[in-house]
Write a protein that holds these residues in place. Sequence first.
Motif, PDB file in Angstrom:
ATOM      1  N   GLN A 190       0.832  -1.203   0.000  1.00  0.00           N
ATOM      2  CA  GLN A 190       0.000   0.000   0.000  1.00  0.00           C
ATOM      3  C   GLN A 190       0.870   1.257   0.000  1.00  0.00           C
ATOM      4  N   THR A 191       1.958   1.225   0.735  1.00  0.00           N
ATOM      5  CA  THR A 191       2.864   2.376   0.779  1.00  0.00           C
ATOM      6  C   THR A 191       3.518   2.596  -0.583  1.00  0.00           C
ATOM      7  N   MET A 192       3.920   1.506  -1.230  1.00  0.00           N
ATOM      8  CA  MET A 192       4.544   1.606  -2.556  1.00  0.00           C
ATOM      9  C   MET A 192       3.566   2.199  -3.569  1.00  0.00           C
ATOM     10  N   VAL A 193       2.321   1.761  -3.497  1.00  0.00           N
ATOM     11  CA  VAL A 193       1.300   2.276  -4.415  1.00  0.00           C
ATOM     12  C   VAL A 193       1.092   3.777  -4.190  1.00  0.00           C
ATOM     13  N   GLN A 194       1.107   4.204  -2.933  1.00  0.00           N
ATOM     14  CA  GLN A 194       0.949   5.633  -2.636  1.00  0.00           C
ATOM     15  C   GLN A 194       2.060   6.446  -3.279  1.00  0.00           C
ATOM     16  N   VAL A 195       3.293   5.962  -3.184  1.00  0.00           N
ATOM     17  CA  VAL A 195       4.436   6.663  -3.782  1.00  0.00           C
ATOM     18  C   VAL A 195       4.251   6.782  -5.293  1.00  0.00           C
ATOM     19  N   LEU A 196       3.850   5.689  -5.939  1.00  0.00           N
ATOM     20  CA  LEU A 196       3.673   5.703  -7.392  1.00  0.00           C
ATOM     21  C   LEU A 196       2.523   6.616  -7.816  1.00  0.00           C
ATOM     22  N   LYS A 197       1.479   6.679  -7.007  1.00  0.00           N
ATOM     23  CA  LYS A 197       0.384   7.612  -7.289  1.00  0.00           C
ATOM     24  C   LYS A 197       0.890   9.046  -7.248  1.00  0.00           C
ATOM     25  N   GLN A 198       1.723   9.341  -6.236  1.00  0.00           N
ATOM     26  CA  GLN A 198       2.267  10.699  -6.106  1.00  0.00           C
ATOM     27  C   GLN A 198       3.200  11.052  -7.268  1.00  0.00           C
ATOM     28  N   CYS A 199       3.800  10.038  -7.872  1.00  0.00           N
ATOM     29  CA  CYS A 199       4.717  10.285  -8.995  1.00  0.00           C
ATOM     30  C   CYS A 199       3.978  10.812 -10.226  1.00  0.00           C
ATOM     31  N   GLY A 200       2.688  10.498 -10.345  1.00  0.00           N
ATOM     32  CA  GLY A 200       1.929  10.941 -11.516  1.00  0.00           C
ATOM     33  C   GLY A 200       2.545  10.404 -12.791  1.00  0.00           C
TER      34      GLY A 200
END
Length: 406
Positions: free
Chosen positions: A331-341
Amino acid sequence: MQKRRLITLAAIATAAAITATAANAQKKYDPGASDTEIKIGNIMPYSGPASAYGVIGKAEAAYFNKINAEGGINGRKINFISYDDAFSPPKAVEQARKLVESDEVLLVFQPLGTQSNSATQKYMNTKKVPQLFVATGATKWGDPKNFPWTMGWQPNYQSEGRIYAAYILKNYPNGKIAALWQNDDAGKDQMKGLRDGLSDKAGMIIADKSYEVSDPTVDSQIVALKDSGADIFVTWAAPKGAAQAIRKVGELGWKPVYFLGNVSTSVATVLRPAGLDNAKGIISTAYLKDPTDPTWKDDAGIKAWAAFMDKYFPDGDKTNNNNVYGYATAQTMVQVLKQCGDDLTRENVMKQAASLKDFTSDVLLPGIRINTGPDDFFPIEQMQLMRFDGESWQLFGDVITGEVGH
């Protein structure tokens, strides 16, 4: 009219070209990323002496399958490539090179083990490939000045050692401590935290024995530690060694105040094999909700995790908190990738990983938040004490913030 039409068409074409260029300019990709895919590498001990941890990689793969089934991240599917290193540092180096140079992943996520990550850290940083949210709590993963491409995730081992020391000083000030520790950077970190936390009372540690993770048993160490006369016992060990220690302490009839390192608190892979009666009364720390604890039976987060397990990892054991850990890290990894746009460069991945603000997972304990910054590569710095009652872990006391790492 013809001339005006040509001018208009030219203007439209130019505007379209400018728009397309602007759109493309907003999208930035490094190897492993495209309009349709994000390649994530991973290294796990699916075999060897620490194979009990292999389930973490399976839980993470299942979570990424869930994300893909729901449309991916910003329209991109995750291609999760996970290799076995058998908990062997030379094999970990081989697999890291394969992921970076052959598979050309964007990043390596959650590679497990202190020794394995120590062996690959310089390579990953030289290649400028994120070694992100490593699955080990060694303090060395929070050193952005020297290793800007490596970041930890879980609370660091020295903080955990200090938490036990504070509890011992408060409740057993005249106790005699014996410790079993894994002979690597993880075990040394944990012992340092315990000694530092005891401060001028470090002499309370009257005996300690190390063991190799490849040792067939830890029986001889446990016998020697019992014979020291200690009435407090601290175990810093991987699941196999931890289970052996609990069982041997029970067989010897030794009744110390027993502290067990957080990485080996799984009911499924440690306590049950060791004998639940032998494990009764053991104290440890937590930062994740335990699905065996009745406290969480109606919790929305645990219900979401259980639904995920039913649908995407039906063969997974719901009493194994490694499956909770894998879910939270993913879940944390997915959050980072979402923030990357649309800026899926390795540099931006690390920038976003170092820009998490009050992020939480469904399965983190209440009050625990993930916060990072350019000089703070310790995402989780809070834990809570817990005690095993023979069936499940029971939390007690307040959430404690770690003191080590800055």
